[in-house]
Write an enzyme that holds these catalytic residues in place. Structure first.
Site, mmCIF file in Angstrom:
data_model
loop_
_atom_site.group_PDB
_atom_site.id
_atom_site.type_symbol
_atom_site.label_atom_id
_atom_site.label_comp_id
_atom_site.label_asym_id
_atom_site.label_seq_id
_atom_site.Cartn_x
_atom_site.Cartn_y
_atom_site.Cartn_z
ATOM 1 N N ARG A 39 33.230 91.026 61.870
ATOM 2 C CA ARG A 39 33.562 89.611 61.749
ATOM 3 C C ARG A 39 35.075 89.362 61.834
ATOM 4 N NH1 ARG A 39 30.454 86.177 59.303
ATOM 5 N NH2 ARG A 39 29.181 87.976 58.765
ATOM 6 N N THR A 40 35.831 90.069 61.018
ATOM 7 C CA THR A 40 37.283 89.865 60.989
ATOM 8 C C THR A 40 37.928 90.327 62.300
ATOM 9 O OG1 THR A 40 37.290 90.147 58.592
ATOM 10 C CG2 THR A 40 39.405 90.366 59.715
ATOM 11 N N HIS A 60 44.244 90.163 51.444
ATOM 12 C CA HIS A 60 43.563 89.724 52.659
ATOM 13 C C HIS A 60 44.124 88.342 52.978
ATOM 14 C CE1 HIS A 60 40.783 89.449 55.809
ATOM 15 N NE2 HIS A 60 39.652 89.331 55.177
ATOM 16 N N ARG A 67 43.181 96.896 59.317
ATOM 17 C CA ARG A 67 42.353 96.871 58.121
ATOM 18 C C ARG A 67 42.123 98.302 57.664
ATOM 19 N NH1 ARG A 67 38.457 92.782 56.824
ATOM 20 N NH2 ARG A 67 37.123 93.394 55.103
ATOM 21 N N LYS A 74 43.652 116.385 62.196
ATOM 22 C CA LYS A 74 44.639 115.944 63.176
ATOM 23 C C LYS A 74 45.376 114.710 62.673
ATOM 24 C CE LYS A 74 44.379 115.643 68.190
ATOM 25 N NZ LYS A 74 43.559 115.257 69.320
#
Lengths: 327, 327, 327
Positions: A73-74, A152, A124, A103
């Site tokens: 969604r974001t 957020h 995020r 790695k």
């Protein structure tokens, strides 16, 4: 109802300059003037967010989305914002392997490298402070799309935008926030942003164990706002201008049992809505994964949570444009 | 050989209107006129699908691909179609986490939210009916890219387009369909589309346990077509205009043993092709994962399965353009 | 310092023709003239790679990135190159499922199919020879973005580009290569490319067990270069024009114990840099995952590894443009 904040021309220019190349890491770091500017530019972006007009404002610009936990969604919201302004997107869909122990490079190095590719980075991550860490290495603006429980900011901004569009002001309102007041980064971001505006009343509705943190409460009070706390949504709903609903999220609890205790404490239903003001709006960050926000409420014109999706595109368009100097 | 279907100007306009905002959920839901219109627009899209011309027809439009099971081929086909017409794509590559039990929203809500971002949605899902479920919530057209065993309308349409390009008609042909007649959604989609056209002969070639469903057979017969069934490909190949090959797919069987029984029943080889008409064409949805369609056949000019890939782009370009009112 | 290689106009035209439709599979397959042409076009691409100018050179073209092992850095580099030249990208992020045993098609078939969608394919795979296998089926140019231990031509080319930008020539320099000389495909690609140029000196610095392969050494010597071997970086650093650092990669070892033996053998630090020439440059393919290249060196103006990221975009822009006939 006037929909612009007062300021003179010179200030606008200074503010715009202020955004260029700037990271958007936290709701708490934004000033009142910056918040107002973002909302005003979001309003200009509405026709593009609503698919009524096509723009080439960010043609030739590249957004890198770095999502170290899933949030379609974001990510969709930012990517839609970018491509509808004519820009392009590159995306780290291999996040798990990328962050493998074998790695792993530092987030500082990742910031250095990805910022050589992109003009702006949206990130995020499940852990607090990680976005700021990457931003230290980055040569281009970094926007925080959620760093675990910490922040957020863009969700908070789109909530303010939804409220401002409805009431034409962010002053003197009664905000009811219901659900998880303790862990919800959405509530915390909303408060951090709203505290800059004229005297309002904040009603935090939560079970004892999920109460609003004392510091946040004091911060609002010392900014001149009134703060009330209750466990009972029904008794206060008639006083609210805004009902901001947040899920009681399982991932914030230590065990499934702890979570089950609080699930289903609140229920926003058609019956409940009868007791609310005609002008009250219901906002919610979605997704809706339990019965706390009933489907029957969707039909109510006061339900703004699906409209918020479009508002989120407008706000993210504004941020992308501002940090790249096209606001 | 005429390559257009007969109709008057007024009908074309009505048909185009008919597609705008429409979901493409099932092969069975399309009328003869709609199928013809799609094929005709696909023909106009050929130069773009063949990379001979560049288009900006869908500039400013955004496609969301929601694939809840992997299918790089089908996703690439839709995404190529979109970007070659000047549009942009957002894609839910995190599908597994997204659909986790922990955080699952209804497909109705997903439809609501994603349709606020995109202008058109293409969805694939392993379960029957899921695409229609999402479409109910969507404010923009949704195209079914396969919902489990149920349907795969765009594959059926590209098969028809391949046949129509070859023969200039869809009437009066002999279609041989070989492989899994019972479970193959490709065969079922082809039949649902072809039944609208003039009297043809359908020859279903399958082992007893994978026979064509009785209802489908009756449907074709009551539409005026002749239906034959056999287990023996070799005995009928000389009569066919089209040989439509479908894999006997392991995932449709309950156990590996059940699958192994039917594997290798059929083999389309150079030797077999000697017995076919010069004008016969071989079509196949690919991928080729076993020996049922031999590599040696690739050299035969009657093998159309790789050309079908380009035809698929033309057909999907047509659908994207039609549902967004640009056909 | 002249920055162009000598050649007449006719040769340039021939060379450009030479690239159209060509696969870039291996560093060893490139001629001196081709390497020079790639570097010269890369130089023309610099303003676009540096985000100073916007280009529509590849508008309407589609790149398919097929990564069968994760490498966000390399994929981002190619995708950035493509979109900054106005092109579009489709990407196989579902690689694991796609390559599942159940439904696996041959790489030849994948090449056939994907080349019907895209104008150019960039592929990475953990196994030697796989990119060439796909290229056999492809109707469009395929660029090798790393096929296991075998090759990684574009990394080698961007290293040469970084050296050439610094010194204005690729002749008569002293190249120090430190780390894993035995397995590093980057070192092998660098040598395969550099051997075409005028007499240089190659100093391979590695522990006994990770020594440069004898064949490669002989190849350089028979091309007229001087080759030295040592285990001691400190004793030779003062003689070097270029220090090319490569990680000692765990995945190249059979056990964690074998790897641990060699880890930390070398350390490029501020102290070491004091002993190097003022004109020496340090290059490194990144990511930096251990202490072999110390963070303190980032501040040194001789550290070119972050600049290499941008150089990589310029080189990949050049390759994309050349193979599609837009160089």
């Amino acid at each position: 109802m006037t929909k612009t904040f007062q300021k003179d021309e010179q200030n606008i220019t200074l503010l715009m300059m202020n955004f260029i190349g700037k990271h958007i890491l936290s709701a708490t770091a934004l000033s009142k003037e910056e918040i107002e500017r973002i909302l005003e530019v979001a309003k200009e972006m509405e026709p593009f967010a609503r698919k009524e007009k096509v723009s080439d404002l960010l043609k030739g610009k590249v957004l890198a989305t770095l999502f170290f936990e899933p949030s379609t969604r974001t990510r969709f919201s930012f990517e839609t914002s970018m491509v509808r302004l004519g820009g392009s997107v590159i995306s780290n869909y291999m996040m798990k392997e990328t962050s493998s122990v074998k790695k792993r490079e530092t987030l500082y190095d990742t910031g250095k490298v990805v910022s050589a590719f992109a003009d702006v980075i949206v990130m995020r991550h499940p852990e607090r402070g990680t976005v700021a860490e990457l931003a230290k290495g980055s040569m281009v603006p970094v926007i925080n799309a959620g760093d675990g429980p910490a922040d957020h900011p863009t969700q908070g901004l789109l909530d303010l935008y939804t409220i401002w569009k409805q009431f034409g002001t962010l002053d003197g309102l009664t905000f009811g926030m219901v659900g998880d007041m303790k862990f919800s980064r959405v509530v915390h971001a909303e408060c951090a942003l709203l505290k800059h505006f004229g005297k309002s009343r904040f009603v935090f509705i939560a079970p004892e164990a999920l109460k609003i943190p004392q510091e946040l409460k004091e911060e609002l009070e010392s900014a001149g706002h009134e703060v009330l706390e209750t466990e009972d949504l029904e008794s206060v709903i008639g006083t609210l201008d805004v009902l901001s609903n947040t899920r009681i999220q399982e991932e914030r609890f230590e065990s499934h049992e702890d979570y089950e205790k609080f699930r289903g404490t609140y229920s926003i239903s058609a019956d409940l809505m009868v007791k609310a003001k005609d002008s009250m709006i219901v906002i919610d960050p979605l997704p809706r994964v339990d019965d706390q926000l009933k489907i029957e409420v969707d039909e109510d014109s006061r339900a703004k949570y699906f409209e918020q999706v479009t508002n989120g595109v407008a706000v993210r368009m504004a941020l992308l444009a501002l940090v790249m100097g096209r606001g």
